[in-house]
Design an enzyme around this catalytic site. Structure first.
Site, short mmCIF file in Angstrom:
data_model
loop_
_atom_site.label_atom_id
_atom_site.label_comp_id
_atom_site.label_asym_id
_atom_site.label_seq_id
_atom_site.Cartn_x
_atom_site.Cartn_y
_atom_site.Cartn_z
N TYR A 209 -1.81 -0.84 11.11
CA TYR A 209 -2.09 -1.40 9.78
C TYR A 209 -0.90 -1.14 8.85
O TYR A 209 -0.40 -2.04 8.19
CB TYR A 209 -3.37 -0.77 9.20
CG TYR A 209 -3.42 -0.83 7.69
CD1 TYR A 209 -3.66 -2.03 7.04
CD2 TYR A 209 -3.20 0.32 6.92
CE1 TYR A 209 -3.65 -2.09 5.65
CE2 TYR A 209 -3.21 0.26 5.54
CZ TYR A 209 -3.44 -0.94 4.92
OH TYR A 209 -3.43 -1.00 3.56
N SER B 155 0.84 -1.20 0.00
CA SER B 155 0.00 0.00 0.00
C SER B 155 0.87 1.24 0.00
O SER B 155 1.99 1.23 0.53
CB SER B 155 -0.86 -0.03 1.26
OG SER B 155 -1.44 1.23 1.49
N LYS C 254 1.97 -3.72 6.77
CA LYS C 254 2.37 -3.70 5.35
C LYS C 254 3.88 -3.49 5.24
O LYS C 254 4.55 -4.14 4.43
CB LYS C 254 1.64 -2.58 4.59
CG LYS C 254 0.15 -2.84 4.40
CD LYS C 254 -0.13 -4.02 3.49
CE LYS C 254 -1.59 -4.38 3.42
NZ LYS C 254 -1.88 -5.65 2.75
C1 UD1 Z 1 -6.64 5.21 3.67
C2 UD1 Z 1 -5.62 4.78 4.67
C3 UD1 Z 1 -4.51 4.04 3.97
C4 UD1 Z 1 -5.07 2.85 3.21
C5 UD1 Z 1 -6.14 3.34 2.24
C6 UD1 Z 1 -6.82 2.15 1.59
C7 UD1 Z 1 -5.78 6.47 6.45
C8 UD1 Z 1 -5.07 7.55 7.18
N1 UD1 Z 1 -5.14 5.91 5.42
O1 UD1 Z 1 -6.00 6.12 2.78
O2 UD1 Z 1 -3.57 3.60 4.93
O3 UD1 Z 1 -4.06 2.18 2.54
O4 UD1 Z 1 -7.12 4.10 2.94
O5 UD1 Z 1 -7.56 2.59 0.51
O6 UD1 Z 1 -6.89 6.10 6.78
N2 UD1 Z 1 -12.10 11.74 3.44
C9 UD1 Z 1 -13.11 12.61 3.79
N3 UD1 Z 1 -14.27 12.08 4.29
C10 UD1 Z 1 -14.47 10.74 4.48
C11 UD1 Z 1 -13.42 9.87 4.11
C12 UD1 Z 1 -12.25 10.40 3.61
O7 UD1 Z 1 -12.99 13.82 3.65
O8 UD1 Z 1 -15.52 10.33 4.94
C13 UD1 Z 1 -10.86 12.31 2.88
C14 UD1 Z 1 -9.64 11.95 3.70
O9 UD1 Z 1 -9.39 12.90 4.69
C15 UD1 Z 1 -8.56 11.90 2.63
C16 UD1 Z 1 -9.30 11.46 1.36
O10 UD1 Z 1 -10.67 11.71 1.61
O11 UD1 Z 1 -8.05 13.19 2.43
C17 UD1 Z 1 -9.11 9.99 1.08
O12 UD1 Z 1 -9.40 9.24 2.23
P1 UD1 Z 1 -9.47 7.64 2.24
O13 UD1 Z 1 -10.37 7.18 1.15
O14 UD1 Z 1 -9.82 7.21 3.64
O15 UD1 Z 1 -8.01 7.19 1.84
P2 UD1 Z 1 -6.59 7.54 2.51
O16 UD1 Z 1 -6.74 8.26 3.78
O17 UD1 Z 1 -5.74 8.16 1.45
#
Ligand code: UD1
Length: 367
Positions: A173, A149, A177
């Site tokens: 997590y 990842s 990895k």
């Molecule tokens: C997350 C994990 C990462 C994992 C990946 C799997 C964290 C910190 N990281 O990545 O380790 O490998 O998922 O796909 O959790 N967001 C919102 N609202 C939400 C959900 C997300 O604003 O309800 C924003 C987050 O702040 C981020 C972006 O959307 O900026 C992407 O979030 P997300 O889909 O959870 O992925 P990652 O955080 O990049």
């Protein structure tokens, strides 16, 4: 041996990325065997895989019969409920079939859960994978494509993330990895007959174009796209946007979203690479598009694709989130001959197609 005669074991094959990769493997002519413990997946997903590939492919694949805990999911691949932590069961699988290679997806992946229950992550991700290596070695199957990842880049100081930068984990997590990458490197260093590819996924989204398979998380989704999808179909009232004061073009965080079908094709490219005589050792590759998209840009693209308004609430930053993460993609292009084809419009189109056909996921709405 021709590529199409090869038998590939897919661990976690009923999951989101697993199902899409199985479809592409079958289309490429590989024979496929799946194991899954259904911790975070359902058997219906495999019935859908069968629908997607259709009867013509079904007829081409041979039957396998095993006399323990067997589920037949059509005539084209065999499938077992096996937990990698049970080494005896795993041994039985390898005793029955001669696998040419393994694609190892099985594992837990929720950051928050891993902070609360770290032992669950060490037990599942680490013990499961260590057992898998042991049994593979015993049966002399030494080709492995491993699901890593972008989490191994931690909070990247420089983007795009290149494969040979220093790695850092931010939570249990991520540590699993990172440890599993190190374990793979150690094994390959000590035993040069192993061939291992570590695929560092960026943010997998979307679904197969048929709308029959897709991501179906249990409980409230942690990740952005499944959350947006559930707001769009009315399961959740609004999207919490975590952070609007990032130093980015619109204040929201930037990620490299990649269509799951591109990701699936990346596995095929990696697997083919393992079967080339020149491939040696343990090599990491990023699987991303190389393009960054902000949360607000993703929401706008999804609203356009679905015709649905996504109500939003601006919230504080989520702990541990990085400002911008996207992939350097040259290494995979040059060495695997693989490049992502889809942009965010297609990702949103296919996400919505899956969502509108399956608003409550594989099993429908529970009473
Ligand atoms: C997350 C994990 C990462 C994992 C990946 C799997 C964290 C910190 N990281 O990545 O380790 O490998 O998922 O796909 O959790 N967001 C919102 N609202 C939400 C959900 C997300 O604003 O309800 C924003 C987050 O702040 C981020 C972006 O959307 O900026 C992407 O979030 P997300 O889909 O959870 O992925 P990652 O955080 O990049």
């Amino acid at each position: 041996m021709k590529m199409e005669e090869k038998l590939v074991l897919v661990t976690g094959g009923a999951g989101f990325i697993g199902t899409h990769t199985v479809v592409q493997l079958l289309k490429e002519g590989f024979r496929v065997s799946i194991i899954d413990n259904f911790d975070n997946s359902v058997k219906e997903a495999l019935d859908r895989v069968k629908e997607v590939v259709g009867p013509a492919l079904a007829a081409k694949i041979e039957f396998h019969f095993l006399n323990f805990d067997l589920f037949m999911v059509g005539s084209f691949f065999f499938f077992l409920q096996v937990d990698l932590r049970n080494k005896d069961d795993l041994d039985k699988v390898f005793a029955k079939s001669k696998f040419d290679g393994v694609i190892h997806f099985a594992g837990r992946k929720a950051v928050g859960e891993s902070v609360e229950y770290p032992r669950r992550y060490f037990d599942n991700n680490l013990i499961g994978t260590i057992n898998l290596y042991e049994v593979m070695a015993k049966y002399n199957c030494k080709k492995m494509v491993f699901s890593s990842s972008s989490t191994v880049y931690g909070q990247p100081e420089k983007v795009p993330c290149v494969e040979d930068t220093e790695l850092k984990a931010m939570n249990p997590y991520g540590r699993t990895k990172l440890f599993l990458e190190e374990i793979a490197r150690d094994i390959s260093q000590a035993e040069p007959d192993w061939q291992i590819i570590l695929l560092r996924y960026f943010n997998p989204v979307a679904a197969h174009e048929s709308g029959k398979i897709g991501e179906d998380p249990k409980g409230i989704p942690n990740n952005l796209m499944p959350y947006i999808q559930q707001v769009a179909v009315g399961r959740l009232p609004e999207l919490n946007v975590y952070g609007h004061d990032y130093p980015t073009r619109d204040g929201t965080a930037i990620r490299d979203y990649i269509h799951v079908m591109d990701l699936a094709d990346g596995h095929i490219a990696a697997l083919k690479k393992l079967f080339t005589p020149d491939f040696k050792g343990c090599v990491p590759y990023n699987l991303g598009t190389g393009r960054g998209t902000s949360v607000l840009e993703m929401v706008a693209a999804f609203e356009k694709a679905s015709g649905k308004k996504i109500p939003m609430k601006l919230c504080p930053r989520r702990a541990g989130d990085a400002t911008a993460v996207y992939a350097a993609v040259d290494k995979a292009a040059k060495e695997l001959g693989w490049k992502a084809k889809y942009g965010i419009e297609e990702m949103c189109r296919d996400q919505w197609n899956w969502a509108s056909k399956n608003p409550w996921g594989y099993q429908g709405k529970k009473a």
